[in-house]
Motif scaffolding. Structure first.
Motif, mmCIF file in Angstrom:
data_model
loop_
_atom_site.group_PDB
_atom_site.id
_atom_site.type_symbol
_atom_site.label_atom_id
_atom_site.label_comp_id
_atom_site.label_asym_id
_atom_site.label_seq_id
_atom_site.Cartn_x
_atom_site.Cartn_y
_atom_site.Cartn_z
ATOM 1 N N LEU A 57 26.040 42.955 34.424
ATOM 2 C CA LEU A 57 27.120 42.907 35.513
ATOM 3 C C LEU A 57 26.742 44.067 37.221
ATOM 4 N N ALA A 58 26.139 44.256 36.879
ATOM 5 C CA ALA A 58 24.826 45.405 38.389
ATOM 6 C C ALA A 58 24.618 44.271 38.821
ATOM 7 N N SER A 59 23.212 43.149 38.160
ATOM 8 C CA SER A 59 23.249 42.309 38.624
ATOM 9 C C SER A 59 23.897 41.125 39.775
ATOM 10 N N LEU A 60 24.436 40.809 39.235
ATOM 11 C CA LEU A 60 25.709 39.820 39.704
ATOM 12 C C LEU A 60 26.806 40.627 41.320
ATOM 13 N N GLY A 61 27.066 42.207 40.906
ATOM 14 C CA GLY A 61 27.775 42.527 41.750
ATOM 15 C C GLY A 61 26.974 43.478 43.188
ATOM 16 N N VAL A 62 25.382 43.697 42.652
ATOM 17 C CA VAL A 62 25.030 44.804 44.079
ATOM 18 C C VAL A 62 24.459 43.169 44.723
ATOM 19 N N ARG A 63 23.796 42.178 44.600
ATOM 20 C CA ARG A 63 23.720 40.795 45.228
ATOM 21 C C ARG A 63 23.808 39.790 44.648
ATOM 22 N N CYS A 64 23.193 39.036 43.991
ATOM 23 C CA CYS A 64 23.998 37.801 43.501
ATOM 24 C C CYS A 64 23.812 36.741 44.313
ATOM 25 N N TRP A 65 22.829 36.428 45.655
ATOM 26 C CA TRP A 65 22.864 35.749 46.715
ATOM 27 C C TRP A 65 23.897 35.684 47.428
ATOM 28 N N GLN A 66 24.335 36.553 47.630
ATOM 29 C CA GLN A 66 25.736 36.970 48.144
ATOM 30 C C GLN A 66 25.218 37.986 49.547
ATOM 31 N N ASP A 67 25.421 37.328 51.197
ATOM 32 C CA ASP A 67 25.380 38.862 51.675
ATOM 33 C C ASP A 67 26.284 39.823 51.719
ATOM 34 N N VAL A 68 27.310 39.954 51.387
ATOM 35 C CA VAL A 68 27.754 41.199 50.911
ATOM 36 C C VAL A 68 28.134 41.778 49.704
ATOM 37 N N ASN B 114 29.463 42.632 45.567
ATOM 38 C CA ASN B 114 31.120 42.685 45.409
ATOM 39 C C ASN B 114 30.819 44.485 45.113
ATOM 40 N N PHE B 115 31.595 45.028 45.806
ATOM 41 C CA PHE B 115 31.404 46.733 45.285
ATOM 42 C C PHE B 115 32.176 46.731 44.250
ATOM 43 N N VAL B 116 33.379 46.377 43.747
ATOM 44 C CA VAL B 116 33.913 46.423 42.968
ATOM 45 C C VAL B 116 33.151 46.591 41.496
ATOM 46 N N LEU B 117 32.797 45.313 41.494
ATOM 47 C CA LEU B 117 31.671 44.888 40.489
ATOM 48 C C LEU B 117 30.070 45.714 40.554
ATOM 49 N N ALA B 118 29.913 46.146 41.047
ATOM 50 C CA ALA B 118 29.225 46.662 41.422
ATOM 51 C C ALA B 118 29.583 48.094 40.841
ATOM 52 N N GLY B 119 30.590 48.472 40.791
ATOM 53 C CA GLY B 119 31.129 49.955 40.769
ATOM 54 C C GLY B 119 31.591 49.977 38.741
ATOM 55 N N LEU B 120 32.025 48.670 38.932
ATOM 56 C CA LEU B 120 32.475 48.821 37.228
ATOM 57 C C LEU B 120 30.972 48.680 36.721
ATOM 58 N N SER B 121 30.084 48.314 36.973
ATOM 59 C CA SER B 121 28.436 48.097 36.134
ATOM 60 C C SER B 121 28.206 49.884 36.206
ATOM 61 N N GLY B 122 28.290 51.042 36.853
ATOM 62 C CA GLY B 122 27.786 51.908 37.487
ATOM 63 C C GLY B 122 28.868 53.021 36.012
ATOM 64 N N VAL B 123 30.205 52.364 35.913
ATOM 65 C CA VAL B 123 30.656 53.777 34.661
ATOM 66 C C VAL B 123 30.399 52.949 33.759
ATOM 67 N N GLY C 98 21.849 56.583 36.541
ATOM 68 C CA GLY C 98 21.719 55.224 37.205
ATOM 69 C C GLY C 98 23.156 54.582 37.534
ATOM 70 N N GLY C 99 24.102 55.007 36.157
ATOM 71 C CA GLY C 99 25.971 54.809 36.605
ATOM 72 C C GLY C 99 26.371 54.986 37.174
ATOM 73 N N PHE C 100 26.033 56.906 37.989
ATOM 74 C CA PHE C 100 26.729 57.144 38.608
ATOM 75 C C PHE C 100 26.349 57.420 39.985
ATOM 76 N N SER C 101 24.963 55.987 39.878
ATOM 77 C CA SER C 101 25.088 55.995 41.435
ATOM 78 C C SER C 101 25.797 54.665 41.882
ATOM 79 N N LEU C 102 25.533 53.865 40.939
ATOM 80 C CA LEU C 102 26.133 51.990 41.196
ATOM 81 C C LEU C 102 27.675 52.705 40.772
ATOM 82 N N ALA C 103 28.369 53.430 40.451
ATOM 83 C CA ALA C 103 30.191 54.154 40.766
ATOM 84 C C ALA C 103 30.233 54.249 41.633
#
Length: 293
Positions: free
Chosen positions: A97-108, A110-119, A173-178
């Motif tokens: 989930l973190a790999s899909l939310g943090v970048r995944c070849w996108q300019d911006v 996905n903050f929601v997916l990155a936060g969910l991966s942190g949880v 790491g989870g707290f940082s991503l959350a």
């Protein structure tokens, strides 16, 4: 867009925690037992969750030792097996989930997916920290974790230390991503504030408009235009106030002389004076006498 620092830290700590937990789960090094009375002094027994290894002189290592004391049937060992495997699976899901939310070849990101991966990664850290702490608590308890019948020395081994490190890294790491939820929450709050209300709201405070008189400008500012100073109009001119009090003027004074210059110039005086002189005053010496006429 530049990747936020919290996401970068989470993507660094989480894989390291996964590697440490994987090593801790598979390696037979949760407890070190040595000091057997019926065996050589340098014999050491490493006990893990899945295997036991006997090591002598730090060169000969034999794994797959037979469990004679019922170590693998102990409750902390069985719980540690289940929770460590579950933690590894949840960690893999969180990293996906973190790999899909943090970048995944996108300019911006996905903050929601990155936060969910942190949880998810934070929960994985808790799942691995619980069995490691419980096992360490009953490390020297013979009733909970059985030991050989002889008097032996029990110590913490490297796998238990790696389990602690992996759990802490997953928690960090989870707290940082959350923390990636913060921009998303801020955007939602901003949208809710900008949303129009259901009906017109009446202000509870009445507005009063007060018009204050404008101050009179100085002539240098008020009558300055086109780069030239202009005199103020006649209607705006005000008489200058007189300052002080009038000084008394002295009365007109005529010239006076203590010596009467006309004395002796009468007709009678002229007859009685000598014919050679005309006047007794020195400044009359230049006048012609009567005898010379």
């Amino acid at each position: 867009m530049r990747t936020p620092v919290v996401m970068t830290l989470g993507m660094v700590f989480a894989p390291c925690g996964l590697l440490f937990n994987l090593t801790s789960t598979l390696a037979p090094g949760w407890r070190l037992v040595k000091g057997f009375l019926d065996q050589p002094v340098d014999v050491e027994l490493y006990q893990g969750l899945w295997d036991m290894c006997r090591e002598q002189s730090s060169s000969e290592r034999e794994c797959g030792q037979q469990d004679k004391s019922g170590y693998f049937e102990a409750q902390p060992v069985l719980v540690a097996r289940a929770l460590m495997v579950t933690s590894l699976a949840v960690t893999v899901l969180g990293l996906l989930l973190a790999s899909l939310g943090v970048r995944c070849w996108q300019d911006v990101p996905n903050f929601v997916l990155a936060g969910l991966s942190g949880v998810v990664l934070f929960v994985a850290g808790l799942l691995s920290l619980i069995p490691v702490s419980w096992y360490n608590h009953f490390l020297r308890d013979r009733d909970v974790l059985p030991l050989p019948a002889s008097q032996v020395t029990v110590q913490v081994s490297y796998s238990l230390v790696l389990g602690y490190l992996g759990s802490c890294l997953l928690l960090l790491g989870g707290f940082s991503l959350a923390l990636s939820f913060a921009p998303w929450c801020e955007e939602r709050c901003r949208r809710s504030r900008k949303a129009p209300s259901a009906g017109p709201r009446r202000s509870s405070v009445s507005t009063i408009r007060v018009e204050w008189p404008e101050p009179e400008l100085t002539p240098a500012i008020k009558y300055y235009s086109d780069g030239q100073h202009r005199p103020p109009p006649a209607q705006h001119r005000k008489p200058k106030p007189k300052v002080g009090f009038p000084m008394p003027r002295p009365p007109p004074k005529a010239y006076t002389n203590s010596v009467d210059v006309l004395a002796g110039e009468g007709w009678e005086a002229a007859q009685s004076q000598d014919s050679t002189s005309c006047s007794s005053h020195p400044y009359d010496s230049t006048l012609p006498c009567d005898s010379d006429l």
